[in-house]
Design a protein around this motif. Structure first.
Motif, PDB file in Angstrom:
ATOM      1  N   ALA A 129       0.920  -1.174  -0.003  1.00 23.92           N
ATOM      2  CA  ALA A 129       0.083  -0.024   0.041  1.00 23.92           C
ATOM      3  C   ALA A 129       0.739   1.152   0.109  1.00 23.92           C
ATOM      4  O   ALA A 129       0.447   2.325  -0.764  1.00 23.92           O
ATOM      5  CB  ALA A 129      -0.959   0.090   1.232  1.00 23.92           C
ATOM      6  N   LYS A 172      -4.201   0.681  -3.791  1.00 21.27           N
ATOM      7  CA  LYS A 172      -3.919   0.897  -2.367  1.00 21.27           C
ATOM      8  C   LYS A 172      -4.922   0.687  -1.480  1.00 21.27           C
ATOM      9  O   LYS A 172      -5.059  -0.084  -0.456  1.00 21.27           O
ATOM     10  CB  LYS A 172      -3.538   2.388  -2.060  1.00 21.27           C
ATOM     11  N   GLU A 205      -5.682  -1.970   1.546  1.00 23.67           N
ATOM     12  CA  GLU A 205      -6.023  -1.620   2.955  1.00 23.67           C
ATOM     13  C   GLU A 205      -7.393  -2.359   3.358  1.00 23.67           C
ATOM     14  O   GLU A 205      -7.388  -2.677   4.626  1.00 23.67           O
ATOM     15  CB  GLU A 205      -6.570  -0.199   2.957  1.00 23.67           C
TER      16      GLU A 205
END
Length: 218
Positions: A40, A66, A70
């Motif tokens: 990330a 990303k 997450e």
């Protein structure tokens, strides 16, 4: 017997194995979480580069990846919490089981000792001890009792003879001539000469008493 004293080995082994497996799973999830965190962070750096290069589409793709990472990180965190919760419950159950097994073993041991120790046996033992103590006392009294000629002595006669001896000793002490105790030294301060005591003359009565005591001593 050993299962009563040390609990149940199979259940204890099963609990230990389960805790080990949960620990291994927890370590694996933590490692995956670290990997997704690095990915990330890398996507954020790529998005910054594409943004400076005015490549908006590529930067948006980096941000999407990303977001996916997450989401994975959040899922891994929830899994870790569940495993921690499971481990805490399992350790508590293991401690409870061991406590119950220990209490059960103690109760069984106490029950066994109570069976081996009967109140009637205790009373019988105490009676035997008291009986042997009384016998030993009688033996000691018999050994300390006077025998032979010493057993025929009259205690009253012995006491009377002792009193007669004491009276004779006292009378002999009274008839002895009186002796004059030496005078104690007189402490004189330095620089001054001590004065000699003036000898006192005996009176006539004292001379007659001394002579009478001397005649009686003869």
């Amino acid at each position: 017997m050993f299962s009563r004293v040390f609990g149940k080995p199979k259940q204890e082994t099963s609990a230990v194995v389960t805790l080990d497996r949960l620990n291994e799973t927890l370590e694996m999830l933590e490692k995956k979480e670290q990997v997704f965190l690095k990915k990330a962070a890398a996507e954020i750096e790529k998005a910054k580069v594409f943004t400076r290069a005015k490549n908006k589409r590529a930067a948006i793709q980096c941000i999407k990846r990303k977001k996916l990472y997450e989401q994975q990180i959040e899922q891994l965190g929830n899994m870790q919490l569940r495993i921690h919760d499971q481990m805490i419950l399992l350790e508590g159950a293991k401690a409870t089981t061991e406590t119950v097994d220990a209490l059960r073993s103690g109760a069984a041991a106490m029950k066994t000792m109570h069976k081996a120790t009967n109140i009637d046996d205790v009373d019988k033992t105490m009676d035997e001890i008291n009986e042997q103590t009384e016998v030993m006392k009688q033996i000691q009294d018999a050994l300390s009792a006077p025998i032979g000629a010493a057993a025929d002595f009259d205690e009253d006669e012995l006491e009377a003879e002792l009193e007669e001896l004491e009276g004779a000793e006292l009378e002999e002490q009274l008839l002895q001539p009186a002796t004059t105790a030496p005078a104690a030294p007189v402490q004189v301060p330095s620089g001054r000469q001590p004065t000699r005591p003036v000898p006192q003359k005996n009176t006539a009565e004292e001379d007659e008493l001394a002579a009478l005591q001397a005649e009686m001593a003869l």
